[in-house]
Design a protein around this motif. Structure first.
Motif, PDB file in Angstrom:
ATOM      1  N   SER A 233       0.815  -1.218   0.000  1.00 44.03           N
ATOM      2  CA  SER A 233       0.000   0.000   0.000  1.00 44.03           C
ATOM      3  C   SER A 233       0.848   1.268   0.000  1.00 44.03           C
ATOM      4  CB  SER A 233      -0.935   0.010   1.215  1.00 44.03           C
ATOM      5  OG  SER A 233      -0.192  -0.043   2.421  1.00 44.03           O
ATOM      6  N   ARG A 234       2.086   1.157   0.480  1.00 45.45           N
ATOM      7  CA  ARG A 234       2.973   2.331   0.498  1.00 45.45           C
ATOM      8  C   ARG A 234       3.365   2.753  -0.915  1.00 45.45           C
ATOM      9  NH1 ARG A 234       7.143  -0.415   4.606  1.00 45.45           N
ATOM     10  NH2 ARG A 234       6.630  -2.078   3.129  1.00 45.45           N
ATOM     11  N   GLN A 235       3.249   1.826  -1.868  1.00 44.42           N
ATOM     12  CA  GLN A 235       3.596   2.129  -3.258  1.00 44.42           C
ATOM     13  C   GLN A 235       2.353   2.405  -4.108  1.00 44.42           C
ATOM     14  OE1 GLN A 235       5.921  -1.228  -4.540  1.00 44.42           O
ATOM     15  NE2 GLN A 235       7.567  -0.840  -3.058  1.00 44.42           N
ATOM     16  N   ALA A 236       1.187   2.399  -3.472  1.00 43.30           N
ATOM     17  CA  ALA A 236      -0.059   2.634  -4.206  1.00 43.30           C
ATOM     18  C   ALA A 236      -0.216   4.116  -4.514  1.00 43.30           C
ATOM     19  CB  ALA A 236      -1.247   2.142  -3.382  1.00 43.30           C
TER      20      ALA A 236
ATOM     21  N   PHE B  22      -3.310  -4.944  -4.847  1.00 46.18           N
ATOM     22  CA  PHE B  22      -3.811  -6.274  -4.511  1.00 46.18           C
ATOM     23  C   PHE B  22      -3.775  -6.457  -2.993  1.00 46.18           C
ATOM     24  CE2 PHE B  22      -2.253  -6.621  -8.828  1.00 46.18           C
ATOM     25  CZ  PHE B  22      -3.220  -7.388  -9.455  1.00 46.18           C
ATOM     26  N   ALA B  23      -4.925  -6.736  -2.406  1.00 45.03           N
ATOM     27  CA  ALA B  23      -5.013  -6.990  -0.966  1.00 45.03           C
ATOM     28  C   ALA B  23      -4.870  -8.496  -0.738  1.00 45.03           C
ATOM     29  CB  ALA B  23      -6.348  -6.492  -0.420  1.00 45.03           C
ATOM     30  N   LEU B  24      -3.701  -8.895  -0.243  1.00 47.03           N
ATOM     31  CA  LEU B  24      -3.412 -10.321  -0.042  1.00 47.03           C
ATOM     32  C   LEU B  24      -3.518 -10.702   1.424  1.00 47.03           C
ATOM     33  CD1 LEU B  24      -0.266 -10.975  -2.296  1.00 47.03           C
ATOM     34  CD2 LEU B  24      -2.658 -10.815  -2.960  1.00 47.03           C
ATOM     35  N   ARG B  25      -3.921 -11.942   1.651  1.00 40.65           N
ATOM     36  CA  ARG B  25      -3.902 -12.492   3.010  1.00 40.65           C
ATOM     37  C   ARG B  25      -2.545 -13.149   3.224  1.00 40.65           C
ATOM     38  NH1 ARG B  25      -9.059 -12.465   5.013  1.00 40.65           N
ATOM     39  NH2 ARG B  25     -10.754 -12.488   3.482  1.00 40.65           N
ATOM     40  N   GLY B  26      -1.660 -12.495   3.954  1.00 42.30           N
ATOM     41  CA  GLY B  26      -0.330 -13.041   4.212  1.00 42.30           C
ATOM     42  C   GLY B  26      -0.307 -13.861   5.486  1.00 42.30           C
ATOM     43  N   THR B  27       0.849 -14.476   5.748  1.00 43.18           N
ATOM     44  CA  THR B  27       0.994 -15.273   6.969  1.00 43.18           C
ATOM     45  C   THR B  27       1.098 -14.380   8.201  1.00 43.18           C
ATOM     46  OG1 THR B  27       3.374 -15.369   6.519  1.00 43.18           O
ATOM     47  CG2 THR B  27       2.059 -17.270   5.852  1.00 43.18           C
TER      48      THR B  27
ATOM     49  N   HIS C 244      -5.944  -6.652   3.376  1.00 41.38           N
ATOM     50  CA  HIS C 244      -7.232  -5.966   3.324  1.00 41.38           C
ATOM     51  C   HIS C 244      -7.283  -4.782   4.287  1.00 41.38           C
ATOM     52  CE1 HIS C 244      -8.276  -9.653   1.196  1.00 41.38           C
ATOM     53  NE2 HIS C 244      -9.399  -9.087   0.805  1.00 41.38           N
ATOM     54  N   GLN C 245      -6.500  -4.839   5.361  1.00 42.28           N
ATOM     55  CA  GLN C 245      -6.516  -3.749   6.331  1.00 42.28           C
ATOM     56  C   GLN C 245      -5.852  -2.487   5.793  1.00 42.28           C
ATOM     57  OE1 GLN C 245      -3.955  -6.174   9.117  1.00 42.28           O
ATOM     58  NE2 GLN C 245      -3.012  -4.189   9.559  1.00 42.28           N
ATOM     59  N   PHE C 246      -5.114  -2.640   4.669  1.00 35.89           N
ATOM     60  CA  PHE C 246      -4.421  -1.476   4.088  1.00 35.89           C
ATOM     61  C   PHE C 246      -5.193  -0.865   2.911  1.00 35.89           C
ATOM     62  CE2 PHE C 246      -1.036  -4.189   5.913  1.00 35.89           C
ATOM     63  CZ  PHE C 246      -0.582  -3.297   6.884  1.00 35.89           C
ATOM     64  N   ILE C 247      -6.403  -1.376   2.653  1.00 37.16           N
ATOM     65  CA  ILE C 247      -7.204  -0.824   1.548  1.00 37.16           C
ATOM     66  C   ILE C 247      -7.498   0.665   1.763  1.00 37.16           C
ATOM     67  CG2 ILE C 247      -9.473  -0.903   0.432  1.00 37.16           C
ATOM     68  CD1 ILE C 247      -9.366  -3.955   0.633  1.00 37.16           C
ATOM     69  N   PRO C 248      -7.898   1.102   2.963  1.00 40.19           N
ATOM     70  CA  PRO C 248      -8.150   2.547   3.164  1.00 40.19           C
ATOM     71  C   PRO C 248      -6.922   3.402   2.864  1.00 40.19           C
ATOM     72  CG  PRO C 248      -9.097   1.276   4.963  1.00 40.19           C
ATOM     73  CD  PRO C 248      -8.268   0.321   4.159  1.00 40.19           C
TER      74      PRO C 248
END
Length: 489
Positions: free
Chosen positions: A32-35, A42-47, A52-56
């Motif tokens: 998201s820092r590069q958006a 792309f909002a990915l579910r990582g380990t 998704h929490q960085f969409i805003p």
């Protein structure tokens, strides 16, 4: 480089879309820092974190569109949202489309397995460059476009970075690319959507169970790579590994094998394994190689077989291969100037790899030579192998020094306590435990007499030590050479 969002969504399953499809996309990111304007996030579910929490944050920075698995409660009217079943899979497919599917225009060969991936990928890159080709390399040690070195942070880069690198390689005239394919990358869809000319399986032993949970899941991850190979590709596996045949089950492409026991498409026979290198018979031709160890005999057969399957002439391949050296930090020797102590730096960080290296040393050592092993285990990784690693070091060495590797966010002393459990009672007297890795290497060199062998295992090519999220400079090769000098060896 730019395209429309509608062109990218044609390659994925779209569950829902909010906002205009005819949005111009000029860049892809999962950070998201590069958006920003023109970017597809792309909002990915990582380990560790859920993208998704960085969409805003991405929306606040003016991102053009977002691909996600769950739509936010509030939708920004100036942003297009694309809901998909799996964001990681969508990212891989859309990245390949965005960069024009560079893998389809390259001879891309993937190497998977527990041990040997880096050696095979690196030496295939060297071999094909010597044969006159422009080549790319994607490995744990480094990424390369011909001679240009690009630092590597993962065994297999994320799908965006991967397709970007392949596109760069194609643009400068590369025809062949050799890449390590980790089990993580298969499960996380990093290699989804790529077109491979061939796949190589080296071996399968105990590793990465911290991530995969069970050995069966780890096996399935490796198998998943072979299942994705197209009909035009070759699948080359180690016939002497009991999981080699499993990799070939239901493979659509050509099924080929290599073996030191005489049952493969490509057959090798070990004539001599000595300190100066391997003497092998390969498909009826006797060849002297610069690499040492039975495990490298298998690597050489895999490399040779892949080159022949890519259309190269067998005798020419063997001629060039005989003069090549291995990858950095893989059984890399450093000899002390005065005492002629042989230091060996190796990446061995699994029980199988450590046993292979120590067995190789046992095969080539003189009776008068003492073997002193320095070894540790990484933090936040599979703990089950820790006592096994210590047991092997104790049993197969004259002296062993247990020490810290990359403790990451674990207490190094706790890791060492878990290792010590594996030391047999009769071997306790020849095992030391020194938490500080520099001191451990210094002690091993101090214990070594003229002509002895000091193995420093676990980090190989790495030039850092990871402690509590901070990476500090630490190079086993440099430290070993420094201790030779400091102690007058």
């Amino acid at each position: 480089m730019h395209t429309s969002l509608s062109a990218l969504t044609t390659v994925v399953t779209v569950l829902a879309q909010h906002g205009p499809a005819e949005v111009v996309i000029s860049g892809l990111t999962l950070d998201s820092r590069q958006a920003g304007p023109g970017t597809l996030f792309f909002a990915l579910r990582g380990t560790a974190t859920n993208g998704h929490q960085f969409i805003p944050k991405a929306v606040a920075q003016g991102v053009a569109a977002i691909v996600c698995e769950e739509l936010p409660a509030e939708l920004d009217p100036n942003t297009t949202y694309v809901q998909v079943p799996d964001s990681a899979e969508a990212m891989a497919l859309m990245a390949a489309e965005f960069y024009g599917h560079p893998s389809r225009k390259l001879q891309l060969v993937g190497i998977t397995g527990t041990n040997g991936k880096t050696t095979c990928a690196t030496m295939l890159h060297k071999l094909f460059r010597e044969l006159g080709y422009h080549c790319g390399l994607l490995s744990t040690v480094q990424n390369q476009i011909d001679e240009e070195v690009i630092p590597s942070t993962h065994t297999t880069p994320d799908a965006i970075r991967l397709n970007e690198l392949l596109a760069r390689m194609l643009k400068v005239g590369c025809t062949h690319v050799f890449m390590e394919v980790s089990s993580h990358s298969v499960v996380q869809h990093r290699v989804t959507g790529l077109h491979f000319a061939g796949g190589i399986f080296t071996n399968l032993t105990h590793d990465h169970l911290d991530y995969h949970g069970t050995f069966d899941n780890y096996l399935k991850a490796k198998k998943g790579f072979f299942d994705m190979l197209p009909k035009s590709a070759f699948a080359l596996t180690n016939a002497d590994d009991k999981r080699g045949a499993v990799m070939l089950q239901n493979v659509r492409g050509r099924r080929e094998t290599y073996s030191l026991r005489g049952n493969g498409t490509f057959r090798g026979k070990l004539i001599e394994n000595a300190v100066h290198g391997l003497h092998l018979e390969v498909d009826g031709r006797e060849v002297q190689f610069r690499l040492i160890g039975v495990f490298n005999a298998y690597n050489l057969l895999a490399i040779y077989g892949a080159a022949v399957l890519l259309g190269e002439e067998p005798t020419e391949v063997l001629t060039v291969l005989s003069g090549l050296t291995s990858a950095p930090g893989r059984f890399e020797p450093i000899v002390s100037p005065k005492s002629r102590i042989t230091g060996i730096v190796d990446y061995a960080h699994t029980p199988d790899a450590l046993e292979n290296v120590l067995q190789t040393i046992a095969d080539i050592r003189q009776p008068s030579q003492q073997v002193i092993t320095v070894v540790g285990c990484g933090g936040n990784r599979d703990g089950a192998k820790r006592p096994v690693m210590a047991r092997l070091a104790a049993e197969l060495s004259d002296r062993a020094v247990l020490t810290s590797d990359n403790p990451r966010f674990e207490d190094p002393n706790e890791i060492l306590a878990q290792m010590q459990v594996g030391v047999p009672a009769e071997a306790l007297g020849k095992v030391l435990t020194i938490t500080d890795r520099r001191e451990a290497i210094k002690t091993a060199v101090a214990l070594a007499g003229p002509g002895d062998i000091v193995l420093v295992a676990g980090k190989g090519h790495e030039t850092y030590q990871d402690v509590q999220g901070v990476k500090s400079d630490f190079d086993d090769k440099h430290v070993l050479a420094t201790m030779f000098d400091l102690l007058g060896k």
